[in-house]
Design an enzyme around this catalytic site. Structure first.
Site, PDB file in Angstrom:
ATOM      1  N   ASN A 195     -53.623  56.952 -24.787  1.00 14.33           N
ATOM      2  CA  ASN A 195     -52.652  55.509 -25.004  1.00 14.33           C
ATOM      3  C   ASN A 195     -51.184  56.211 -25.150  1.00 14.33           C
ATOM      4  O   ASN A 195     -50.642  56.224 -26.135  1.00 14.33           O
ATOM      5  CB  ASN A 195     -53.284  54.995 -26.126  1.00 14.33           C
ATOM      6  CG  ASN A 195     -53.204  55.691 -27.473  1.00 14.33           C
ATOM      7  OD1 ASN A 195     -53.313  56.952 -27.422  1.00 14.33           O
ATOM      8  ND2 ASN A 195     -52.914  55.040 -28.788  1.00 14.33           N
ATOM      9  N   HIS A 197     -64.457  56.167 -34.129  1.00 17.73           N
ATOM     10  CA  HIS A 197     -63.949  56.015 -35.401  1.00 17.73           C
ATOM     11  C   HIS A 197     -64.637  54.678 -35.946  1.00 17.73           C
ATOM     12  O   HIS A 197     -63.992  53.761 -36.627  1.00 17.73           O
ATOM     13  CB  HIS A 197     -62.200  55.757 -35.451  1.00 17.73           C
ATOM     14  CG  HIS A 197     -61.450  54.975 -34.361  1.00 17.73           C
ATOM     15  ND1 HIS A 197     -61.853  53.549 -34.307  1.00 17.73           N
ATOM     16  CD2 HIS A 197     -60.495  55.198 -33.583  1.00 17.73           C
ATOM     17  CE1 HIS A 197     -61.235  53.060 -33.498  1.00 17.73           C
ATOM     18  NE2 HIS A 197     -60.115  53.833 -32.963  1.00 17.73           N
ATOM     19  N   HIS A 246     -54.502  62.349 -30.532  1.00 17.31           N
ATOM     20  CA  HIS A 246     -53.152  61.909 -29.730  1.00 17.31           C
ATOM     21  C   HIS A 246     -52.167  63.182 -29.590  1.00 17.31           C
ATOM     22  O   HIS A 246     -51.496  63.283 -30.697  1.00 17.31           O
ATOM     23  CB  HIS A 246     -52.869  60.656 -30.537  1.00 17.31           C
ATOM     24  CG  HIS A 246     -53.637  59.514 -30.628  1.00 17.31           C
ATOM     25  ND1 HIS A 246     -53.872  58.519 -29.572  1.00 17.31           N
ATOM     26  CD2 HIS A 246     -54.605  59.303 -31.503  1.00 17.31           C
ATOM     27  CE1 HIS A 246     -54.835  57.661 -29.647  1.00 17.31           C
ATOM     28  NE2 HIS A 246     -55.404  57.995 -31.073  1.00 17.31           N
ATOM     29  N   LEU A 247     -52.186  63.476 -28.463  1.00 15.82           N
ATOM     30  CA  LEU A 247     -51.003  64.499 -28.441  1.00 15.82           C
ATOM     31  C   LEU A 247     -49.604  63.972 -27.918  1.00 15.82           C
ATOM     32  O   LEU A 247     -48.724  64.595 -27.759  1.00 15.82           O
ATOM     33  CB  LEU A 247     -51.411  65.646 -27.259  1.00 15.82           C
ATOM     34  CG  LEU A 247     -52.489  66.540 -27.577  1.00 15.82           C
ATOM     35  CD1 LEU A 247     -53.193  67.329 -26.496  1.00 15.82           C
ATOM     36  CD2 LEU A 247     -52.188  67.203 -28.801  1.00 15.82           C
ATOM     37  N   ASP A 264     -59.053  61.341 -34.994  1.00 10.59           N
ATOM     38  CA  ASP A 264     -58.020  60.249 -34.708  1.00 10.59           C
ATOM     39  C   ASP A 264     -56.547  60.741 -35.187  1.00 10.59           C
ATOM     40  O   ASP A 264     -56.043  59.685 -35.719  1.00 10.59           O
ATOM     41  CB  ASP A 264     -58.412  59.064 -35.151  1.00 10.59           C
ATOM     42  CG  ASP A 264     -57.617  57.771 -34.537  1.00 10.59           C
ATOM     43  OD1 ASP A 264     -56.766  58.058 -33.748  1.00 10.59           O
ATOM     44  OD2 ASP A 264     -57.625  56.706 -34.947  1.00 10.59           O
ATOM     45  N   HIS A 320     -63.175  52.127 -28.629  1.00 14.36           N
ATOM     46  CA  HIS A 320     -62.445  51.634 -29.917  1.00 14.36           C
ATOM     47  C   HIS A 320     -63.027  50.226 -30.094  1.00 14.36           C
ATOM     48  O   HIS A 320     -62.581  49.161 -29.483  1.00 14.36           O
ATOM     49  CB  HIS A 320     -60.902  51.779 -29.579  1.00 14.36           C
ATOM     50  CG  HIS A 320     -59.893  51.061 -30.777  1.00 14.36           C
ATOM     51  ND1 HIS A 320     -59.081  51.727 -31.390  1.00 14.36           N
ATOM     52  CD2 HIS A 320     -59.980  49.684 -31.183  1.00 14.36           C
ATOM     53  CE1 HIS A 320     -58.494  50.846 -32.096  1.00 14.36           C
ATOM     54  NE2 HIS A 320     -59.185  49.634 -32.142  1.00 14.36           N
TER      55      HIS A 320
HETATM   56  O1  DOR Z   1     -54.553  54.187 -36.175  1.00 16.57           O
HETATM   57  C1  DOR Z   1     -54.748  54.337 -35.023  1.00 16.57           C
HETATM   58  N1  DOR Z   1     -53.444  54.910 -34.352  1.00 16.57           N
HETATM   59  N2  DOR Z   1     -55.759  53.658 -34.184  1.00 16.57           N
HETATM   60  C2  DOR Z   1     -55.721  53.801 -32.832  1.00 16.57           C
HETATM   61  O2  DOR Z   1     -56.706  53.388 -32.553  1.00 16.57           O
HETATM   62  C3  DOR Z   1     -54.481  54.366 -32.268  1.00 16.57           C
HETATM   63  C4  DOR Z   1     -53.851  55.476 -32.925  1.00 16.57           C
HETATM   64  C5  DOR Z   1     -52.574  55.698 -32.269  1.00 16.57           C
HETATM   65  O3  DOR Z   1     -52.300  56.126 -31.234  1.00 16.57           O
HETATM   66  O4  DOR Z   1     -51.532  55.931 -33.238  1.00 16.57           O
END
Ligand code: DOR
Length: 447
Positions: free
Chosen positions: A102, A239, A71-72, A330, A186
């Site tokens: 997301n 995951h 997640h950038l 993740d 997911h």
């Molecule tokens: O723990 C998580 N954080 N699981 C996810 O599926 C999304 C991620 C997030 O974007 O923070």
């Protein structure tokens, strides 16, 4: 002289000689002591005595790591940027990260994908993009999959949630099949998850927290495997956290389903007891000295939640036997104000790019994983899933990591390249220090 600190993909290609390293290259099956010479960013034949010599005795050289799940947070304003996230990646030994969609707004159009790729052109590692599977990640209408494929995405996902509708998943898989792109799922049945914030078990009972049953994952995995089998498309389950989900993958593989999967370092090393304050790894009989945490530490809130010891050990066994293809981080950075709240209100996720190798090496030290499989699951196997080549033969562009498997380091915010430090590992000492990362022939990190 190669400078210390971080580099970029736009730097000039590097030249150096790694002398006396243990070369672990799953692409060629090599695991032996030898020198590796890099001239102008390309691995060349020996001898190469004119090159800057780096003493690599006691160190391991492996193909550069590839993270399928990062997640950038761009576009968006919270917890990370392309610049900070790719520095964290380089420091962790990664030469590619796949950015999750997301974001705010979600990455669901070609123009947004192109903008992110342009921003990442001079980053500290290659950024590949996973676009949203449905418009706005709302789960109702598939994105323009064919156009997204042309803009270079390596998969689609609504990560953060699964895609609830069977009809929509079926359509996505059908349309992805000719594009040879995976749906990266997911796997969580929101209905079954029922608002749980940690895994069902004695710790959840003791803490009085709403609990998440493992069926929330298993049901979605079984559904997706059946749909992939019928549609013939590629599915990648990300995951995975439960032994039952792994068994389902094993059965589907035996039937010929095109499925790949990954697990995270936190799910194979930590357990639900961490939410209650334990800092004992899944394979440990006793805790490391000075590593007791506080109960309700929001740094242990993650989705899917930390699982049981039996699950964690099953994940490790499945990495070793190849049922699990890849280790994916993740990496989910969050600013402190999203974590300094009651456990159930905290944003789920923890940073992982800079601790993945270390947690893997801790499992290797504990005899739960081989170094060969750890390297493969961090480098060549995930790279293959997104169609990237890795390997260290002469003639290849240098894309590698040099690390000390035995050196220890203390996890502290100041030691992290990430803009966030939400991890329950803070204060702990872990094995494995990355000395150098080389991406596309450029030194992107040197310590
Ligand atoms: O723990 C998580 N954080 N699981 C996810 O599926 C999304 C991620 C997030 O974007 O923070």
């Amino acid at each position: 002289m190669i400078a210390r600190g971080f580099g970029r993909l736009t730097d000039p290609p590097a030249s150096f000689l790694l002398a006396g390293a243990r070369v672990v290259d799953p692409a060629t099956g090599i695991d032996e002591l030898r020198d590796i010479a890099v001239r102008d960013g390309v691995i060349v034949d020996l001898p190469a005595d004119d090159l800057e010599r780096i003493d690599a005795s006691g160190l391991v050289v492996a193909p550069g790591f590839c993270d399928l799940h990062t997640h950038l947070r761009e576009p968006g304003t919270e917890g990370e940027t392309v610049a900070s996230g790719t520095r964290a990646a380089a420091r962790g030994g990664y030469t590619t990260v796949c950015a999750m969609p997301n974001t705010d707004p979600p990455l669901d159009e070609s123009a947004a994908v192109a903008a992110l790729l342009a921003r990442a052109a001079d980053a500290a590692c290659r950024v590949r993009v996973i676009a949203a599977a449905t418009r706005g990640r709302a789960g109702h209408v598939p994105t323009e999959l064919e156009a997204l494929a042309t803009s270079g995405v390596v998969g689609v996902s609504d990560d953060g949630t699964g895609v609830p509708s069977e009809r929509v998943v079926r359509e996505i898989l059908k349309r992805l099949a000719p594009l040879d792109l995976p749906l990266i799922e997911h796997a969580e049945d929101g209905e079954a998850a029922g608002g749980g914030v940690m895994r069902v078990g004695p710790t959840a009972t003791r803490l009085g927290l709403p609990a998440w049953p493992p069926e929330a994952e298993e049901r979605m995995v079984e559904r997706d495997l059946a749909l992939a089998e019928a549609a013939g498309g590629r599915i990648h389950l990300t995951h995975l956290s439960t032994a039952a989900a792994i068994s389902a993958v094993r059965r589907a593989r035996a039937r010929g389903t095109r499925v790949t999967c990954d697990v995270t370092p936190h799910h194979f090393s930590m357990t639900d007891a961490w939410v209650g304050g334990s800092r004992r790894f899944a394979w440990e009989e006793t805790s490391l000295v000075g590593t007791t945490g506080e109960p309700y530490d929001a740094a242990t809130r993650v989705n899917p939640p930390l699982a049981t010891r039996e699950d964690a050990l099953a994940l490790l066994a499945a990495i070793e036997d190849g049922t699990v293809d890849a280790i994916a981080t993740d990496h989910a950075p969050h600013p402190s104000h999203r974590k300094a709240v009651p456990f159930g209100e905290a944003a789920p996720g923890l940073v992982g790019l800079e601790t993945a190798l270390s947690l893997g090496l801790a499992a290797v030290e504990a005899g739960r994983l081989s170094l060969r499989r750890l390297v493969e699951a961090l480098s060549t196997a995930p790279a293959e899933i997104i169609g990237e080549r890795r390997g260290l033969p002469p003639g290849a562009t240098a894309d590698l990591v040099l690390f000390d498997p035995r050196a220890r380091w203390q996890v502290e915010p100041g030691a992290l390249g990430s803009a966030s430090s939400n991890t329950p590992l803070l204060g702990m000492e872990l094995p494995g220090v990355v000395r150098m990362t080389v991406a596309s022939g450029r030194v992107t990190y040197r310590r």
